[in-house]
Design a protein around this motif. Structure first.
Motif, PDB file in Angstrom:
ATOM      1  N   ALA A 125       0.831  -1.206   0.000  1.00  0.00           N
ATOM      2  CA  ALA A 125       0.000   0.000   0.000  1.00  0.00           C
ATOM      3  C   ALA A 125       0.861   1.250   0.000  1.00  0.00           C
ATOM      4  N   ALA A 126       1.936   1.208   0.761  1.00  0.00           N
ATOM      5  CA  ALA A 126       2.823   2.371   0.830  1.00  0.00           C
ATOM      6  C   ALA A 126       3.461   2.648  -0.518  1.00  0.00           C
ATOM      7  N   ALA A 127       3.845   1.569  -1.189  1.00  0.00           N
ATOM      8  CA  ALA A 127       4.469   1.740  -2.492  1.00  0.00           C
ATOM      9  C   ALA A 127       3.496   2.361  -3.485  1.00  0.00           C
ATOM     10  N   GLN A 128       2.214   2.059  -3.305  1.00  0.00           N
ATOM     11  CA  GLN A 128       1.211   2.591  -4.228  1.00  0.00           C
ATOM     12  C   GLN A 128       0.861   4.036  -3.893  1.00  0.00           C
ATOM     13  N   ALA A 129       1.030   4.426  -2.674  1.00  0.00           N
ATOM     14  CA  ALA A 129       0.589   5.738  -2.230  1.00  0.00           C
ATOM     15  C   ALA A 129       1.775   6.687  -2.124  1.00  0.00           C
ATOM     16  N   GLN A 130       2.283   7.085  -3.266  1.00  0.00           N
ATOM     17  CA  GLN A 130       3.425   7.975  -3.282  1.00  0.00           C
ATOM     18  C   GLN A 130       3.111   9.181  -4.151  1.00  0.00           C
ATOM     19  N   ALA A 131       3.256  10.348  -3.611  1.00  0.00           N
ATOM     20  CA  ALA A 131       2.983  11.555  -4.384  1.00  0.00           C
ATOM     21  C   ALA A 131       4.077  12.585  -4.148  1.00  0.00           C
ATOM     22  N   LYS A 132       4.385  13.312  -5.214  1.00  0.00           N
ATOM     23  CA  LYS A 132       5.263  14.469  -5.061  1.00  0.00           C
ATOM     24  C   LYS A 132       4.440  15.741  -4.886  1.00  0.00           C
ATOM     25  N   THR A 133       3.207  15.661  -5.359  1.00  0.00           N
ATOM     26  CA  THR A 133       2.352  16.841  -5.338  1.00  0.00           C
ATOM     27  C   THR A 133       0.919  16.439  -5.021  1.00  0.00           C
ATOM     28  N   VAL A 134       0.251  17.306  -4.299  1.00  0.00           N
ATOM     29  CA  VAL A 134      -1.198  17.172  -4.123  1.00  0.00           C
ATOM     30  C   VAL A 134      -1.865  18.346  -4.834  1.00  0.00           C
ATOM     31  N   VAL A 135      -2.883  18.039  -5.634  1.00  0.00           N
ATOM     32  CA  VAL A 135      -3.761  19.084  -6.165  1.00  0.00           C
ATOM     33  C   VAL A 135      -5.105  18.922  -5.466  1.00  0.00           C
ATOM     34  N   PHE A 136      -5.430  19.897  -4.663  1.00  0.00           N
ATOM     35  CA  PHE A 136      -6.632  19.865  -3.825  1.00  0.00           C
ATOM     36  C   PHE A 136      -7.651  20.816  -4.439  1.00  0.00           C
ATOM     37  N   VAL A 137      -8.631  20.245  -5.121  1.00  0.00           N
ATOM     38  CA  VAL A 137      -9.632  21.048  -5.834  1.00  0.00           C
ATOM     39  C   VAL A 137     -10.826  21.243  -4.914  1.00  0.00           C
ATOM     40  N   TRP A 138     -11.079  22.483  -4.597  1.00  0.00           N
ATOM     41  CA  TRP A 138     -12.027  22.812  -3.529  1.00  0.00           C
ATOM     42  C   TRP A 138     -13.284  23.416  -4.138  1.00  0.00           C
ATOM     43  N   LEU A 139     -14.375  22.679  -4.066  1.00  0.00           N
ATOM     44  CA  LEU A 139     -15.656  23.136  -4.613  1.00  0.00           C
ATOM     45  C   LEU A 139     -16.386  23.913  -3.526  1.00  0.00           C
ATOM     46  N   TRP A 140     -15.971  25.111  -3.346  1.00  0.00           N
ATOM     47  CA  TRP A 140     -16.357  25.950  -2.220  1.00  0.00           C
ATOM     48  C   TRP A 140     -17.822  26.368  -2.313  1.00  0.00           C
ATOM     49  N   GLY A 141     -18.512  26.187  -1.211  1.00  0.00           N
ATOM     50  CA  GLY A 141     -19.944  26.449  -1.171  1.00  0.00           C
ATOM     51  C   GLY A 141     -20.741  25.170  -1.078  1.00  0.00           C
ATOM     52  N   ALA A 142     -20.126  24.056  -1.500  1.00  0.00           N
ATOM     53  CA  ALA A 142     -20.669  22.714  -1.311  1.00  0.00           C
ATOM     54  C   ALA A 142     -21.709  22.309  -2.362  1.00  0.00           C
ATOM     55  N   PRO A 143     -21.286  21.559  -3.357  1.00  0.00           N
ATOM     56  CA  PRO A 143     -22.239  21.076  -4.359  1.00  0.00           C
ATOM     57  C   PRO A 143     -23.161  19.997  -3.802  1.00  0.00           C
ATOM     58  N   SER A 144     -24.325  19.929  -4.375  1.00  0.00           N
ATOM     59  CA  SER A 144     -25.285  18.878  -4.016  1.00  0.00           C
ATOM     60  C   SER A 144     -24.762  17.527  -4.485  1.00  0.00           C
ATOM     61  N   HIS A 145     -24.685  16.578  -3.560  1.00  0.00           N
ATOM     62  CA  HIS A 145     -24.244  15.242  -3.970  1.00  0.00           C
ATOM     63  C   HIS A 145     -25.336  14.533  -4.763  1.00  0.00           C
ATOM     64  N   LEU A 146     -26.610  14.796  -4.413  1.00  0.00           N
ATOM     65  CA  LEU A 146     -27.686  14.123  -5.142  1.00  0.00           C
ATOM     66  C   LEU A 146     -27.798  14.593  -6.588  1.00  0.00           C
ATOM     67  N   ASP A 147     -27.439  15.821  -6.841  1.00  0.00           N
ATOM     68  CA  ASP A 147     -27.608  16.367  -8.189  1.00  0.00           C
ATOM     69  C   ASP A 147     -26.368  16.191  -9.052  1.00  0.00           C
ATOM     70  N   THR A 148     -25.373  15.476  -8.520  1.00  0.00           N
ATOM     71  CA  THR A 148     -24.149  15.308  -9.298  1.00  0.00           C
ATOM     72  C   THR A 148     -23.716  13.836  -9.321  1.00  0.00           C
ATOM     73  N   PHE A 149     -22.992  13.413  -8.265  1.00  0.00           N
ATOM     74  CA  PHE A 149     -22.298  12.127  -8.310  1.00  0.00           C
ATOM     75  C   PHE A 149     -22.954  11.038  -7.459  1.00  0.00           C
ATOM     76  N   ASP A 150     -24.032  11.369  -6.782  1.00  0.00           N
ATOM     77  CA  ASP A 150     -24.717  10.368  -5.971  1.00  0.00           C
ATOM     78  C   ASP A 150     -26.234  10.518  -6.119  1.00  0.00           C
ATOM     79  N   PRO A 151     -26.731  10.379  -7.332  1.00  0.00           N
ATOM     80  CA  PRO A 151     -28.165  10.587  -7.547  1.00  0.00           C
ATOM     81  C   PRO A 151     -28.996   9.475  -6.926  1.00  0.00           C
ATOM     82  N   LYS A 152     -30.227   9.818  -6.641  1.00  0.00           N
ATOM     83  CA  LYS A 152     -31.156   8.847  -6.051  1.00  0.00           C
ATOM     84  C   LYS A 152     -32.422   8.804  -6.899  1.00  0.00           C
TER      85      LYS A 152
END
Lengths: 303, 445
Positions: B41-68
């Motif tokens: 697991a450690a060998a797989q989890a190696q990064a030199k950089t993190v890109v943290f994309v922040w969807l500020w304000g909070a998108p609806s999970h139901l209307d995007t990636f977790d529809p019901k």
């Protein structure tokens, strides 16, 4: 309130024919679109004035400001519609005689009000929907300028269409349902309204008499059908549909029959309205990441 | 394969004996991991950089990636669903491009947080800790990376691409930066507009210098010449850390070129779309290539979705069903898809961890404004790169999207996973006295 289902067999068969027969795409008779703006900024809510070659629309002018702009189709000149506006303004519509127009103004935190401008005497009437987070959504003004219909949410989570006079004094709830009704547009005679609603389970297009009676479903697809607008002679409706997985412009007869795809673009085509000549559709198209206004002839599709 | 609830569960290397014991104590005995699994697991989890994309304000999970789609209409909303490349997994019709790219990321549908307000949840999302009067302000993920890695070749180690520090109309969040470590560990703010022009607000702090538009090379050179003429050793020492960073950056040709989007092919820039968010993601990719260890791309400065003098965040208490199809989702779908494609095409994902999320979700039940309010009990996050096993959905929400039916992934877990991937393991964190808690999201690897 009950609504009738459309007789959509005709449109379905046309759609199937287009999908199954190579080269027989319904949009094949639409001409190539003509680009009218080039700045690529986000635009929406297109609306023609009735007596000129001017197109009014809202545009993300700065990162924090949506303004109404006017585009003269003859000269190509673009200028602010309300030059001194310093807050977001969207969704404008004009009476046929141009003596009144209505639009939505963002006058507070998550708050919008309905504005009606009397052009002749300069009066502005404002409908404040209440305190807190409250937003008037889309609107339309009757061709004679006497009434405005707008969408507004209810306590039960639905959204209804309301009618008021141009002084914003007498309000009447036109639709009473558990659904979301949105994007109303008057017909050229003012006798009929078309609008978007979730009565069918998702956004589809409906029509009804201007008094709120006789609701009739015009489209029936699992994808979004939205933002309908009548042609100048009232015989056709243009709208946006995601039925093929992307936002494209469609037209249909005012009874829901003969649905045809107008645009075919990998980007988002949306916010369509008819040119006053009745032969062209004007819309916002996303091409190469830019959102500009395009005009496309549908003359060959108006059979 | 070990399973924890419905999860495939593995740990990672570098975990301290203390932390390992803590983790082991929290798990069923059968979930204890072998040393070999930990190393894998450690060998797989190696990064030199993190890109943290922040969807500020909070998108609806139901209307995007977790529809019901089977929930009542006053929950599921008006949007249809479409298939993704994963069998049985559907998104709403608003994100078709990302639906076609589920092989390129992992989706978590069981995020939870502990504050229902934006500043509080924002600070949770950036630090894993609560904010409030009298509470120590913990350093953000980027600040921890910044302190651990130090500065690179002319570029600051923690860059925030945003119009401003995340805030609502009342206040900025406390947890955006160095917190009680001080402003030296704050993010270096870079603004990128819809045309890709770059502005560095820190230069406003230098007397006589107006913000530079990097795309305007002649103006920039004029500005630099002016700065150099006016700057002496004494004046340089008097500047604060951000002004020094700005000056250092602008006098470093290599660093400066990293900010110049004009060097990108026109077609590629178009793919990201003419939006501030899209061009910021493209700039983030250039910063990854420049080996900036932590890049935070924020959707907006303000949370508010439609308020005067704000920049249209995801806080859709009103107009949720207007703004999402009209603007927000198409922009996100286009820009983030282009970013993933570009990153994979350039072979950058092996060494970059990409995380995309907001501070919480939105109420599954439609509110009395025909929109959705805050919902901290369930939301989503998207993960890719650095060994993340893509093409999977981790966790699940209940039938109405109200609560996870699997283990809730907390902000501390998000932080621990990001930091572990960056080599900041529990020992390093203990030395820095940060993030003593948090469960590595084993399911991702």
């Amino acid at each position: 309130m009950n609504s009738s289902k459309p007789g959509s067999a005709c449109s379905l068969s046309l759609l199937l024919a287009a999908l199954l027969i190579p080269g027989l795409h319904q949009f094949s008779r639409a001409a190539e679109p003509v680009r009218l703006t080039t700045d690529g900024k986000m635009k929406q809510d297109l609306c023609f004035t009735h007596d000129t070659q001017e197109l009014i629309y809202s545009v993300l002018k700065t990162p924090q400001l949506i303004k109404l702009q006017r585009l003269n189709l003859e000269s190509g000149n673009v200028e602010d519609f309300h030059t001194s506006a310093n807050t977001n303004e969207i969704y404008i519509d004009f009476a046929k005689d141009m003596k009144h127009y209505a639009y939505i103004r963002n006058d507070g935190n998550l708050h919008t009000s309905l504005q009606v401008q009397d052009v002749e005497n300069g009066e502005v009437h404002s409908l404040n929907p209440g305190g807190g987070f409250a937003c008037v959504r889309a609107l339309t003004i009757s061709p004679d300028g006497q009434n405005v219909v707008y969408s507004f949410p209810e306590m039960n989570g639905s959204q209804q269409l309301w009618q008021t006079d141009n002084k914003l004094q007498n309000k009447t709830e036109l639709t009473k349902s558990d659904f979301i009704d949105a994007y109303p547009r008057y017909s050229p005679t003012g006798n009929v309204l078309t609008f978007t609603s979730t009565r069918s389970g998702n956004f589809d297009i409906f029509r009804m008499s201007a008094d709120g009676t006789g609701i009739f479903q015009l489209t029936d697809h699992s994808g979004i059908d939205t933002r309908p607008s009548f042609s100048p002679d009232g015989s056709k409706i243009v709208y946006t549909s995601l039925r093929q997985g992307n936002y494209e412009i469609f037209i249909m007869n005012a009874d829901g029959s003969n649905q045809k795809q107008v645009t075919s673009n990998s980007g988002k085509d949306d916010f369509a309205c008819w040119h006053p000549d009745g032969k062209r559709i004007v819309y916002v198209g996303e091409v190469k990441g830019k959102r500009d206004i395009y005009s496309i002839s549908v003359e060959g599709m108006l059979d | 394969m070990l399973r924890l609830g419905e999860f495939k569960s593995r740990s990672c290397d570098g975990i301290s004996r203390r932390a390992f014991v803590q983790a082991g104590a929290a798990l069923p005995l059968t979930a204890m991991l072998t040393g070999e699994q930990i190393a894998q697991a450690a060998a797989q989890a190696q990064a030199k950089t993190v890109v943290f994309v922040w969807l500020w304000g909070a998108p609806s999970h139901l209307d995007t990636f977790d529809p019901k789609p089977d929930a009542p209409l006053n929950y599921r909303g008006p949007f249809g669903t479409i298939p993704t490349t994963l069998p049985g997994v559907r998104f709403t019709e608003l994100v078709p491009q990302l639906a076609a790219r589920t092989d390129k990321f992992a989706l978590i549908r069981s995020n939870i947080t502990h504050d229902g307000g934006h500043p509080g949840a924002g600070t949770f999302g950036y630090t894993g800790h609560r904010e409030g009067r009298g509470i120590t302000i913990q350093p953000s993920w980027g600040s921890i990376v910044s302190r651990h890695h130090g500065a690179g070749a002319g570029l600051p180690p923690y860059v925030m691409l945003s119009r401003g520090i995340p805030r609502d109309v009342v206040k900025t969040i406390d947890g955006y930066g160095g917190g009680d470590w001080g402003k030296a560990y704050d993010p270096f703010l870079i603004q990128c507009d819809e045309l890709g022009s770059v502005n560095i607000p820190a230069l406003k702090l230098v007397d006589g210098v107006t913000p530079n538009r990097i795309a305007h090379r002649r103006n920039l050179q004029d500005q630099l010449d002016k700065i150099k003429r006016n700057v002496t050793a004494d004046t340089f020492d008097a500047w604060d850390s951000k002004s020094k960073q700005a000056f250092t950056l602008l006098t470093n040709k290599h660093a400066l070129e990293s900010l110049d989007l004009a060097k990108e092919p026109t077609e590629l820039r178009e793919n990201y779309g003419q939006s501030s968010f899209g061009q910021s993601l493209l700039l983030a990719r250039r910063l990854v290539e420049a080996e900036v260890p932590f890049v935070n791309v924020s959707w907006s400065e303000f949370v508010e979705a439609f308020s005067p003098n704000t920049d249209f965040g995801w806080d859709t208490h009103v107009k949720n069903f207007d703004l999402l199809p009209n603007r927000h989702c198409p922009v996100l779908d286009t820009a983030f898809s282009a970013f993933l494609d570009d990153m994979y095409d350039r072979g950058l994902m092996d060494s970059t961890l990409v995380v995309c999320m907001g501070e919480f979700g939105r109420t599954p039940r439609i509110n009395n404004r025909a929109a959705r309010d805050h919902w901290q009990h369930n939301y989503f996050s998207i993960w890719a790169g650095a060994g993340v096993k893509t093409g999977q959905v981790i966790g699940a929400s209940d039938a109405k999207g109200e609560r996870p039916v699997t283990r809730g992934i907390e902000p501390t877990g998000v932080g621990v996973t990001m930091l572990d991937c960056m080599g900041i393991d529990s020992i390093a964190r203990a030395e820095l006295n940060v993030l003593p808690e948090g469960e590595f999201i084993h399911e991702l690897f």
